[in-house]
Motif scaffolding. Sequence first.
Motif, mmCIF file in Angstrom:
data_model
loop_
_atom_site.group_PDB
_atom_site.id
_atom_site.type_symbol
_atom_site.label_atom_id
_atom_site.label_comp_id
_atom_site.label_asym_id
_atom_site.label_seq_id
_atom_site.Cartn_x
_atom_site.Cartn_y
_atom_site.Cartn_z
ATOM 1 N N VAL A 46 0.841 -1.210 0.000
ATOM 2 C CA VAL A 46 0.000 0.000 0.000
ATOM 3 C C VAL A 46 0.873 1.255 0.000
ATOM 4 O O VAL A 46 0.631 2.195 -0.765
ATOM 5 N N PHE A 47 1.906 1.274 0.847
ATOM 6 C CA PHE A 47 2.795 2.444 0.882
ATOM 7 C C PHE A 47 3.576 2.589 -0.423
ATOM 8 O O PHE A 47 3.859 3.708 -0.874
ATOM 9 N N GLN A 48 3.918 1.451 -1.024
ATOM 10 C CA GLN A 48 4.624 1.490 -2.307
ATOM 11 C C GLN A 48 3.764 2.178 -3.365
ATOM 12 O O GLN A 48 4.247 3.025 -4.129
ATOM 13 N N LYS A 49 2.486 1.847 -3.399
ATOM 14 C CA LYS A 49 1.569 2.462 -4.367
ATOM 15 C C LYS A 49 1.380 3.952 -4.100
ATOM 16 O O LYS A 49 1.115 4.730 -5.025
ATOM 17 N N LYS A 50 1.509 4.346 -2.833
ATOM 18 C CA LYS A 50 1.371 5.762 -2.486
ATOM 19 C C LYS A 50 2.668 6.541 -2.739
ATOM 20 O O LYS A 50 2.696 7.763 -2.575
ATOM 21 N N GLY A 51 3.722 5.840 -3.082
ATOM 22 C CA GLY A 51 5.005 6.489 -3.329
ATOM 23 C C GLY A 51 5.813 6.739 -2.082
ATOM 24 O O GLY A 51 6.842 7.426 -2.125
ATOM 25 N N ASP A 52 5.369 6.180 -0.950
ATOM 26 C CA ASP A 52 6.093 6.352 0.317
ATOM 27 C C ASP A 52 7.103 5.202 0.432
ATOM 28 O O ASP A 52 6.875 4.196 1.113
ATOM 29 N N THR A 53 8.238 5.385 -0.233
ATOM 30 C CA THR A 53 9.210 4.277 -0.328
ATOM 31 C C THR A 53 9.889 3.958 1.003
ATOM 32 O O THR A 53 10.246 2.810 1.249
ATOM 33 N N ASP A 54 10.064 4.961 1.857
ATOM 34 C CA ASP A 54 10.708 4.701 3.148
ATOM 35 C C ASP A 54 9.860 3.767 4.012
ATOM 36 O O ASP A 54 10.371 2.787 4.562
ATOM 37 N N ARG A 55 8.573 4.113 4.141
ATOM 38 C CA ARG A 55 7.689 3.259 4.946
ATOM 39 C C ARG A 55 7.515 1.896 4.286
ATOM 40 O O ARG A 55 7.447 0.873 4.955
ATOM 41 N N SER A 56 7.439 1.880 2.975
ATOM 42 C CA SER A 56 7.307 0.611 2.262
ATOM 43 C C SER A 56 8.505 -0.286 2.539
ATOM 44 O O SER A 56 8.353 -1.477 2.862
ATOM 45 N N ALA A 57 9.698 0.262 2.450
ATOM 46 C CA ALA A 57 10.918 -0.515 2.692
ATOM 47 C C ALA A 57 10.972 -1.028 4.129
ATOM 48 O O ALA A 57 11.397 -2.166 4.384
ATOM 49 N N PHE A 58 10.516 -0.182 5.060
ATOM 50 C CA PHE A 58 10.517 -0.576 6.470
ATOM 51 C C PHE A 58 9.662 -1.830 6.672
ATOM 52 O O PHE A 58 10.087 -2.786 7.347
#
Length: 400
Positions: A348-360
């Motif tokens: 979900v974070f990846q789709k929102k472009g929030d790569t930091d949270r996605s990676a976490f």
Amino acid sequence: MRGHVSMRRYDDGIPYDIVTRKLNDWYTAIRNNLDKEATSLKKEVEKFIGRVDKNSDVFFYHQLLEFRHELMLSYLKSKNEEDLKNAYEALKEHQGHLKGMLDYYFFFFTGMYEFRRKKLVAAISAYRRAEKSLEFVDDEIEHAEFYYKMAEIFYYMKQTYFSLDYVKRAIRIYNKYDNYIDRVLRCQYVVAGNLIDSLDYKGALEMFEETLKIAKKTGRQLLIATSKLNIGICYNLIGEYEKSYKSLIEANEFFKKENHACVEKTLFNLAHVQAKRGEKESAKSYYEKGYAVALERKNSEYIVKLDLLKALYLKEGCYNLIDESFSFFRERKMYGDIEEFGFEVAEVFQKKGDTDRSAFYYRQVILAKNQIQKGEMIYETQIDDLIIGSDSGVGYYGDK
């Protein structure tokens, strides 16, 4: 019944063999989830138990069944969790007096209690301790009950090999007897769940569909609803949301009518499916219903899971709810949930472009997988670390 407690001692004119026979009948009714019959037998036993020697095995057996009765009601009727806790606290006072078969029952029931609270390490420790006293139990069906519970918790912890090993033992025993079709279906749910964990969604769905056919032939509405719930969850996982929604709605009708313990689980899955479909208002409605039920029943597992759903799909910016949910999972060593939800959160974070949270959260998935893989070693070293009297009751416990 073989394997139940048997005493021939008489005291104060009480025929102990009659009392123990009633106790055995009570346990059989509990074990079969026959709540009305169990409640009636409980009342019959209570007519005698006040005159029983409080240091006798008969009295301790009664105390164990009092607790097991509360466990049954908490599952079937979502009874007040405070009553369950009080019954457990009363039981713990007698633990030091329990030997042989009674020792088995104490740790077996404790494991069930801790699993209900999602205290997973405490549950597996209690079950392992019960396994040491299983040799004192002659009743083969009781062995199957124990094997099923071991299969259930190992499935929940994503220990597929151990789960399948225990569930096959249970099925072999149940298949030797008539009138245990409900138990066999329950075991099939665990087998199918392990197929899901092995990414064999087609095989799992076929098995769930087969259990539904058998459940319909028996006419047992609980089995039908449980099969439909599992089918709905499986369709959700493979992205067939319309089929998932239809199956979950049908399951929810029964669970709601019966005030069953699966109400909040079903409402969570309905909210989840609708959120993933983009049906935000519908998802919010199911979320609110599920949250109200979970709050009323003090079901901490589904409170945090519904909070996670809210933060992920229904309300922007409340990332603290996601953090709190994963803290809850970590504290209880619910690595299967961290793996499952961590991947979804990361996506979900990846789709929102929030790569930091996605990676976490992708990292959380990797860490959870590592913990699952070394789980066997962890559980083996926990067996003898049973500290009676801790917050959880044993050292440090369905349905997924």
